[in-house]
Enzyme design. Structure first.
Site, PDB file in Angstrom:
ATOM      1  N   ARG A 100     -13.699  -7.107 -13.388  1.00  7.22           N
ATOM      2  CA  ARG A 100     -12.793  -8.007 -13.366  1.00  7.22           C
ATOM      3  C   ARG A 100     -13.461  -9.217 -12.373  1.00  7.22           C
ATOM      4  O   ARG A 100     -12.879  -8.020 -10.943  1.00  7.22           O
ATOM      5  CB  ARG A 100     -11.615  -8.440 -13.406  1.00  7.22           C
ATOM      6  CG  ARG A 100     -11.127  -9.707 -13.626  1.00  7.22           C
ATOM      7  CD  ARG A 100      -9.821 -10.587 -14.496  1.00  7.22           C
ATOM      8  NE  ARG A 100      -9.072 -10.363 -12.963  1.00  7.22           N
ATOM      9  CZ  ARG A 100      -7.935 -10.548 -13.165  1.00  7.22           C
ATOM     10  NH1 ARG A 100      -7.427 -10.418 -14.251  1.00  7.22           N
ATOM     11  NH2 ARG A 100      -7.407 -10.344 -11.954  1.00  7.22           N
ATOM     12  N   ARG A 113      -8.674  -5.570 -11.088  1.00  3.83           N
ATOM     13  CA  ARG A 113      -8.737  -6.504 -10.523  1.00  3.83           C
ATOM     14  C   ARG A 113      -8.511  -6.543  -9.184  1.00  3.83           C
ATOM     15  O   ARG A 113      -8.533  -5.150  -7.956  1.00  3.83           O
ATOM     16  CB  ARG A 113      -7.308  -6.493 -10.150  1.00  3.83           C
ATOM     17  CG  ARG A 113      -6.445  -6.577 -11.615  1.00  3.83           C
ATOM     18  CD  ARG A 113      -4.593  -7.313 -10.979  1.00  3.83           C
ATOM     19  NE  ARG A 113      -3.681  -8.211 -12.422  1.00  3.83           N
ATOM     20  CZ  ARG A 113      -3.016  -7.389 -12.793  1.00  3.83           C
ATOM     21  NH1 ARG A 113      -2.976  -6.405 -13.088  1.00  3.83           N
ATOM     22  NH2 ARG A 113      -3.082  -7.623 -14.152  1.00  3.83           N
ATOM     23  N   ASN A 171      -1.069 -12.503 -19.645  1.00  3.35           N
ATOM     24  CA  ASN A 171      -0.261 -12.418 -18.745  1.00  3.35           C
ATOM     25  C   ASN A 171      -0.299 -14.716 -18.234  1.00  3.35           C
ATOM     26  O   ASN A 171       0.723 -15.326 -18.314  1.00  3.35           O
ATOM     27  CB  ASN A 171       0.021 -12.596 -17.628  1.00  3.35           C
ATOM     28  CG  ASN A 171      -0.094 -10.872 -17.474  1.00  3.35           C
ATOM     29  OD1 ASN A 171       0.696 -10.394 -18.004  1.00  3.35           O
ATOM     30  ND2 ASN A 171      -0.415 -10.169 -16.396  1.00  3.35           N
ATOM     31  N   ASP A 172      -1.692 -14.956 -18.365  1.00  3.68           N
ATOM     32  CA  ASP A 172      -1.596 -16.406 -18.078  1.00  3.68           C
ATOM     33  C   ASP A 172      -1.788 -17.083 -19.550  1.00  3.68           C
ATOM     34  O   ASP A 172      -1.559 -18.200 -19.519  1.00  3.68           O
ATOM     35  CB  ASP A 172      -2.932 -16.152 -18.177  1.00  3.68           C
ATOM     36  CG  ASP A 172      -3.464 -16.067 -16.123  1.00  3.68           C
ATOM     37  OD1 ASP A 172      -1.988 -16.913 -15.833  1.00  3.68           O
ATOM     38  OD2 ASP A 172      -4.187 -15.299 -15.067  1.00  3.68           O
ATOM     39  N   GLU A 198      -7.893 -16.209 -21.471  1.00  2.00           N
ATOM     40  CA  GLU A 198      -6.525 -16.657 -20.622  1.00  2.00           C
ATOM     41  C   GLU A 198      -6.257 -17.994 -21.181  1.00  2.00           C
ATOM     42  O   GLU A 198      -5.138 -18.419 -19.984  1.00  2.00           O
ATOM     43  CB  GLU A 198      -5.920 -15.647 -19.925  1.00  2.00           C
ATOM     44  CG  GLU A 198      -6.877 -16.019 -18.781  1.00  2.00           C
ATOM     45  CD  GLU A 198      -6.751 -14.871 -17.616  1.00  2.00           C
ATOM     46  OE1 GLU A 198      -5.879 -14.521 -17.019  1.00  2.00           O
ATOM     47  OE2 GLU A 198      -7.972 -15.186 -16.521  1.00  2.00           O
ATOM     48  N   HIS A 254       0.901  -1.613   0.150  1.00  2.08           N
ATOM     49  CA  HIS A 254       0.228  -0.317  -0.244  1.00  2.08           C
ATOM     50  C   HIS A 254       0.804   1.508   0.049  1.00  2.08           C
ATOM     51  O   HIS A 254       0.908   2.115  -0.644  1.00  2.08           O
ATOM     52  CB  HIS A 254      -0.719   0.003   1.464  1.00  2.08           C
ATOM     53  CG  HIS A 254      -2.291  -0.351   1.165  1.00  2.08           C
ATOM     54  ND1 HIS A 254      -3.738  -0.863   1.519  1.00  2.08           N
ATOM     55  CD2 HIS A 254      -2.740   0.322  -0.184  1.00  2.08           C
ATOM     56  CE1 HIS A 254      -4.655  -0.864   0.921  1.00  2.08           C
ATOM     57  NE2 HIS A 254      -4.015  -0.357   0.172  1.00  2.08           N
ATOM     58  N   CYS A 290      -5.625  -6.757 -21.848  1.00  2.00           N
ATOM     59  CA  CYS A 290      -5.159  -6.005 -20.817  1.00  2.00           C
ATOM     60  C   CYS A 290      -3.791  -7.065 -19.813  1.00  2.00           C
ATOM     61  O   CYS A 290      -3.390  -7.226 -18.333  1.00  2.00           O
ATOM     62  CB  CYS A 290      -6.584  -6.131 -19.607  1.00  2.00           C
ATOM     63  SG  CYS A 290      -6.949  -8.175 -19.240  1.00  2.00           S
ATOM     64  N   ARG A 293       4.587 -18.519 -14.648  1.00  2.00           N
ATOM     65  CA  ARG A 293       4.297 -17.345 -14.500  1.00  2.00           C
ATOM     66  C   ARG A 293       5.377 -16.472 -13.135  1.00  2.00           C
ATOM     67  O   ARG A 293       6.020 -15.146 -13.497  1.00  2.00           O
ATOM     68  CB  ARG A 293       3.119 -16.485 -15.138  1.00  2.00           C
ATOM     69  CG  ARG A 293       2.379 -16.300 -14.395  1.00  2.00           C
ATOM     70  CD  ARG A 293       1.205 -15.914 -13.785  1.00  2.00           C
ATOM     71  NE  ARG A 293       0.838 -14.427 -13.558  1.00  2.00           N
ATOM     72  CZ  ARG A 293       0.094 -13.480 -14.054  1.00  2.00           C
ATOM     73  NH1 ARG A 293      -1.679 -14.524 -14.285  1.00  2.00           N
ATOM     74  NH2 ARG A 293       0.132 -12.534 -13.383  1.00  2.00           N
TER      75      ARG A 293
HETATM   76  C1  PEP Z   1      -3.497 -11.730 -17.687  1.00  2.41           C
HETATM   77  O1  PEP Z   1      -3.667 -12.903 -17.065  1.00  2.41           O
HETATM   78  O2  PEP Z   1      -2.505 -11.262 -18.604  1.00  2.41           O
HETATM   79  C2  PEP Z   1      -3.920 -10.328 -17.022  1.00  2.41           C
HETATM   80  C3  PEP Z   1      -4.488  -9.924 -17.058  1.00  2.41           C
HETATM   81  O3  PEP Z   1      -4.818 -11.128 -15.515  1.00  2.41           O
HETATM   82  P1  PEP Z   1      -3.545 -11.336 -13.788  1.00  2.41           P
HETATM   83  O4  PEP Z   1      -2.616 -10.774 -14.059  1.00  2.41           O
HETATM   84  O5  PEP Z   1      -4.715 -10.937 -12.984  1.00  2.41           O
HETATM   85  O6  PEP Z   1      -3.125 -12.911 -14.058  1.00  2.41           O
HETATM   86 MG    MG Z   2      -4.934 -13.802 -15.881  1.00  2.93          MG
END
Ligand code: PEP
Ligand code: MG
Length: 594
Positions: A343, A307, A465-466, A442, A200, A513, A476
């Site tokens: 989300r 998020r 990312n996923d 994802e 924070h 995203c 990851r």
């Molecule tokens: C992703 O998976 O790309 C994503 C944006 O979600 P997170 O990083 O929160 O898993």
């Molecule tokens: Mg994700």
């Protein structure tokens, strides 16, 4: 150790808030309070319980006083984190447990508090996910304040300590309340021994734009008051007593950064449109509503990804529908945002919340997480959905579902959403009946059937990312395989292309995203692929706009054609870097291996 004077000593930490600060050290020392166990007699128990309850009341009073003392509206907007701490104290968060320990073990309040918080802290610290581990910090701030009140009767604040004139605070740790006060005292930067990017305090530092480095080891025991110091919040570097040459070098870097920022704030106001008129929305990813202001300042059109996990953390009970509602309403009412994509809870597996019962899983990334968990725990899901729906009466909210793998999850989500709508209608509560429902793309299966899924939802948002993790089978959070993270892998590019085509053929928009969207290097690729929105860390928005505005869509299409002819990530990256260095010589270094 402290007596030693260093010259030009470089300490590496984590740069959490951009910019360079130079000045003299103002050391904020707060030695740990020794906690002594006292066994108390049965007749003293209630007195001890009252002593603890009074401490909680005083801690709330102190935090309220800090809030009241903030004269500046801009800063006050970030004081909601202090509110979060007040809520935790009011929520009987650990009060109940502490009182139970006092009564059950016949011990003094300090000892009982220490026992209860240590237990919470060790469960938090055992969590692999950094974001969640850092939530333990909120508990720690409350603990420190209560302990000081119990021991000494009051808590020292940054302000009540020595008047710090434009110095740089060095401390073992700072609470968000401290950080807000730093701004009032015109502190130009801070460095702490502990902390991480998502704590924070770091978030507040970014929101207030104070250069900061955290996780700098034992820096608070290396410096002395009035040592000269440089804080480089971009590189995550601290230099103790720099030589005049180094100091000069940083002063010019500071000036350069100031000019870049000025230029970025100018670009932030411009449209994100290519030279030949192709528009792509640039949105922001946020984790806390405190970030709402910087989202607009840095030119994001809306929020592409909120998020919501943080709402569930640092508390012992689940957030209620009304609590959800109040949070989302603040976003909905922000007139600067064209859209806000919320989300739903993406938790489970390695992400832990004490009040949600979950089995230990061997492979949590592929376990009972996100939508899978929400469908199983319908009450939990419904209170979030109803909170979003209620808030949708106040502004342009959209719902985004994470970790979808097939159509059944969408159908089930729609069923639950319909139930939520009926319940609200029954209570005559207003909401947007046409609220958009989208899914994260994802999981590779959703790419392959994106033509089917596009008929079921209002939009897609690609979470690279996923998606990259699952497509290339790379964990990851595992540093040993991070070299395999390849956004330009032909498989990844083909998947994105397939998803965009399926979405557009069915008349729906596709956002991205994941981190890939915020990397300036990939922007021509994403424009060539015709993504409708790129959502990223708010600070990356101006640079993204600059790149978009310097490109032509027709060129991006041709470039994409070339990239699709390459058989590996490496070849594509070399080609792309070469082109970007040619088009944007100030932003990209020419690739060495050509
Ligand atoms: C992703 O998976 O790309 C994503 C944006 O979600 P997170 O990083 O929160 O898993
Ligand atoms: Mg994700």
């Amino acid at each position: 150790m402290k007596e030693e004077t260093f010259t030009n000593k470089i300490i590496k930490g984590i740069g959490v808030s951009s910019g360079i600060a130079t000045g003299s050290v103002y050391l904020l020392e707060r030695g740990k309070i020794p906690v002594i166990k006292r066994n108390i007699k049965a007749e003293q128990i209630e007195k001890e319980v009252n002593r603890f309850r009074n401490a909680v009341r005083d801690a709330i009073g102190e935090l309220n006083a800090i809030k009241q003392s903030i004269p500046d509206d801009e800063v006050r907007r970030h004081s909601f984190i202090i509110d979060a701490h007040i809520l935790m104290l009011q929520d009987d968060f650990f009060s109940r447990d502490v009182v139970n320990v006092i009564r059950k073990d016949n011990v003094n309040a300090e000892w009982a508090l220490d026992m209860v918080v240590s237990k919470f802290m060790s469960s938090f610290e055992a969590i692999e996910d950094l974001y969640f581990r850092e939530r333990a910090q909120d508990l720690k701030y409350i603990y420190d304040r209560l302990m000081r009140i119990l021991v000494k009767g009051k808590s020292p604040t940054v302000e009540t300590k020595k008047k710090a004139e434009r110095g740089i605070i060095v401390a073992h740790d700072l609470s968000p309340a401290d950080t807000i006060q730093l701004n009032l005292n015109k502190i130009s930067g801070f460095v702490t021994d502990v902390g991480g990017r998502t704590s924070h305090t770091s978030i507040v530092a970014r929101a207030l734009e104070i250069p900061a480095v955290v996780g700098a080891g034992n820096i608070s025991s290396l410096v002395k008051n009035n040592d000269r110091i440089i804080v480089d919040g971009d590189e995550g570097i601290v230099i103790i007593n720099p030589t005049p040459e180094v100091h000069k070098e940083y002063i010019s870097k500071q000036l350069r950064l100031k000019n870049i920022k000025k230029e970025f704030l100018r670009i932030a106001k411009l449209k994100s449109e290519t030279k030949d008129g192709f528009m792509v929305k640039v949105g922001a990813n946020i984790e806390l509503i405190a970030e709402m202001d910087i989202v607009k300042k840095y030119g994001a059109q809306g929020i592409g990804l909120y998020r919501t996990e943080y709402i569930y953390l640092s508390r012992k009970t689940l957030p209620t529908e009304i609590e959800h509602f109040h949070i989302y309403k603040k976003l909905a009412e922000n007139k600067n945002l064209d859209y806000v994509t919320i989300r739903t809870l993406d938790i489970g597996g390695d992400k832990f919340v004490s009040h949600i019962e979950m089995a230990k899983e061997i492979n949590p990334a592929m376990g009972l997480r996100a939508i899978r968990l929400c469908i199983k725990e319908t009450d939990l899901f419904k209170s979030q959905l109803k909170g979003i729906l209620r808030a949708s009466a106040y502004g342009p909210l959209k719902i985004l579902i994470p970790m979808v793998s097939g159509i059944e999850e969408i159908k089930k989500t729609k069923e639950i959403l319909k139930e939520c709508m009926e319940e609200l209608e029954h209570k005559k509560i207003d909401f947007n009946k046409n609220i958009e429902l989208g899914i994260m793309i994802e999981v590779p299966s959703t790419c392959m059937i994106s033509d089917i899924l596009a008929k079921e939802v209002d939009f897609f948002s690609i979470g690279t990312n996923d998606l990259i993790q699952y497509t290339l089978a790379i964990d990851r959070i595992n540093e040993y395989v991070s070299y395999l993270y390849e956004p330009l892998h032909p498989a990844v590019l083909r998947m994105i292309k397939h998803v965009v085509e399926a979405a557009h053929a069915n008349g729906i928009e596709v956002a991205m995203c994941g981190e890939m969207a915020g990397e300036a290097l990939y922007i021509p690729v994403l424009i060539g692929l015709r993504l409708d929105e790129l959502s990223m860390n708010p600070y990356s928005v101006p640079k993204a706009k600059k790149i978009v505005r310097g490109l032509e869509h027709a060129y991006c299409k041709d470039l994409l054609y070339e990239l699709f002819r390459q058989d590996s990530h490496k070849k594509s990256e070399t080609l792309l870097r070469k082109e970007m260095a040619r088009l944007f010589p100030d932003d990209f270094i020419k690739c060495i291996e050509e």
